[in-house]
Design a protein around this motif. Structure first.
Motif, short mmCIF file in Angstrom:
data_model
loop_
_atom_site.label_atom_id
_atom_site.label_comp_id
_atom_site.label_asym_id
_atom_site.label_seq_id
_atom_site.Cartn_x
_atom_site.Cartn_y
_atom_site.Cartn_z
N SER A 116 0.88 -1.05 -0.02
CA SER A 116 -0.32 0.02 -0.17
C SER A 116 0.90 1.09 0.03
O SER A 116 0.40 2.28 -0.34
CB SER A 116 -0.84 0.09 1.29
OG SER A 116 -0.13 0.43 2.31
N ILE A 117 2.15 1.01 0.60
CA ILE A 117 3.00 2.23 0.49
C ILE A 117 3.85 2.24 -0.69
O ILE A 117 4.12 3.37 -1.41
CB ILE A 117 3.90 2.17 1.88
CG1 ILE A 117 3.16 2.39 2.94
CG2 ILE A 117 5.25 3.21 1.91
CD1 ILE A 117 3.67 1.89 4.12
N ASN A 118 4.26 1.20 -1.17
CA ASN A 118 5.11 0.90 -2.23
C ASN A 118 4.72 -0.25 -3.03
O ASN A 118 5.20 -1.48 -2.63
CB ASN A 118 6.66 1.00 -1.80
CG ASN A 118 7.79 0.81 -3.03
OD1 ASN A 118 7.37 0.56 -4.14
ND2 ASN A 118 8.89 0.94 -2.57
N HIS A 119 4.07 -0.02 -4.34
CA HIS A 119 3.57 -1.24 -4.96
C HIS A 119 4.60 -1.54 -6.30
O HIS A 119 4.45 -2.43 -6.94
CB HIS A 119 2.13 -0.89 -5.62
CG HIS A 119 2.29 0.33 -6.47
ND1 HIS A 119 1.90 1.48 -6.09
CD2 HIS A 119 2.29 0.47 -7.90
CE1 HIS A 119 2.16 2.40 -6.98
NE2 HIS A 119 2.19 1.38 -8.26
N THR A 120 5.57 -0.61 -6.26
CA THR A 120 6.64 -1.07 -7.34
C THR A 120 7.74 -2.01 -6.99
O THR A 120 8.42 -2.41 -7.97
CB THR A 120 7.28 0.17 -8.18
OG1 THR A 120 7.93 0.99 -6.89
CG2 THR A 120 6.04 1.02 -8.77
N ALA A 121 8.08 -1.85 -5.71
CA ALA A 121 9.34 -2.84 -5.16
C ALA A 121 9.12 -4.17 -5.50
O ALA A 121 7.90 -4.66 -5.30
CB ALA A 121 9.71 -2.27 -3.77
#
Length: 279
Positions: free
Chosen positions: A201-206
């Motif tokens: 929800s904070i970082n969907h690309t990592a």
């Protein structure tokens, strides 16, 4: 055998170096207790596949390293050479000087791993890489890795800071290209699923990597070509902005934290270069 860390960079003219020939630097962030020291010790003593220069960057006052790295501090040497071809280097404030001193022998290493202690987010590191021409000509940020303790990370991420202060754990997760979910042996499958949902929800690309006791496949965090300056400036538009109130600092040996703007556009768009491992 100890090697002295002294500044080999001179005022000679440097020829422009293609991005592909620069030594890749993986930046490791994470809270105390996430397993960063265990990861460092694993790289220095347990694996033989990669020759890595580890830079321990002590931004905070907490010294997390006992045992192995304690020997180095006692010896008062900046660089310690390990039997597997890796070295460990401690920075006490001036990252620029340490990287410059490694520039002359950087081809000895497949990669540099920069372990950050007591740093809220990677912004000062990114600024450093964009502020010094010797660093720009020899190194590139390759990947930002956030190591998280699967058992405790949710509490860190949800912590409400006073007076609207930034939540460091959220910042670390947001800037990361790879997120290592560590200490999986301490959580249930349900807890792990909830942690993943929170992080995405904070970082969907990592890319999420799952580990126990910090034993991570180094081929998944080194030489990735994953770092994108554009993505970081999307997260923090002021990342490379000059502080208007400060005079430009011209002193190359200055240890102060200045935010420098960089004159030539290094460090952009490595993401397309693929992730071929160093020979």
């Amino acid at each position: 055998s100890f090697l002295h860390c002294h500044n080999m960079a001179t005022e000679e003219e440097f020829v422009e170096v293609p991005e592909s020939e620069k030594t890749p630097v993986t930046v490791v962030t994470g809270f105390l207790g996430a397993g960063k020291t265990t990861l460092v010790n694993y790289i220095l003593t347990k694996q033989n596949e990669w020759r890595i220069a580890i830079i321990e960057n002590e931004f905070g006052e907490v010294n997390i390293d006992e045992g192995l790295v304690q020997e180095q501090i006692k010896s008062k040497e900046d660089i310690v050479s390990m039997d597997n071809g890796c070295v460990c280097c401690t920075v006490r404030g001036d990252l620029v000087r340490t990287l410059n001193s490694l520039a002359a022998r950087r081809k000895d290493f497949h990669a540099i791993l920069l372990e950050t202690t007591g740093l809220a987010d990677p912004a000062p590191i990114i600024q450093t890489f964009n502020s010094d021409t010797t660093i720009q000509d020899n190194f590139k940020i390759d990947c930002i890795v956030c190591l998280v303790d699967a058992k405790n990370v949710t509490a860190h991420l949800r912590e409400v800071k006073p007076d609207g202060a930034v939540n460091e754990a959220v910042q670390q997760v947001a800037f990361a290209d790879r997120i290592v979910l560590n200490k999986l042996d301490l959580v249930s499958a349900e807890e792990l699923a909830a942690v993943k949902e929170e992080i995405l929800s904070i970082n969907h690309t990592a890319t999420l990597l799952e580990t126990k006791r910090s034993v991570v496949d180094l081929g998944e965090i080194l030489n990735q070509g994953a770092f994108s300056l554009e993505r970081c400036t999307d997260i923090d538009p002021d990342l490379l902005e000059e502080d208007e109130s400060e005079e430009e600092c011209e002193d190359a040996d200055c240890g102060e934290e200045h935010n420098h703007k960089h004159g030539h556009e290094h460090g952009h768009g490595h993401a397309e270069e693929g992730s071929a491992k160093a020979e």
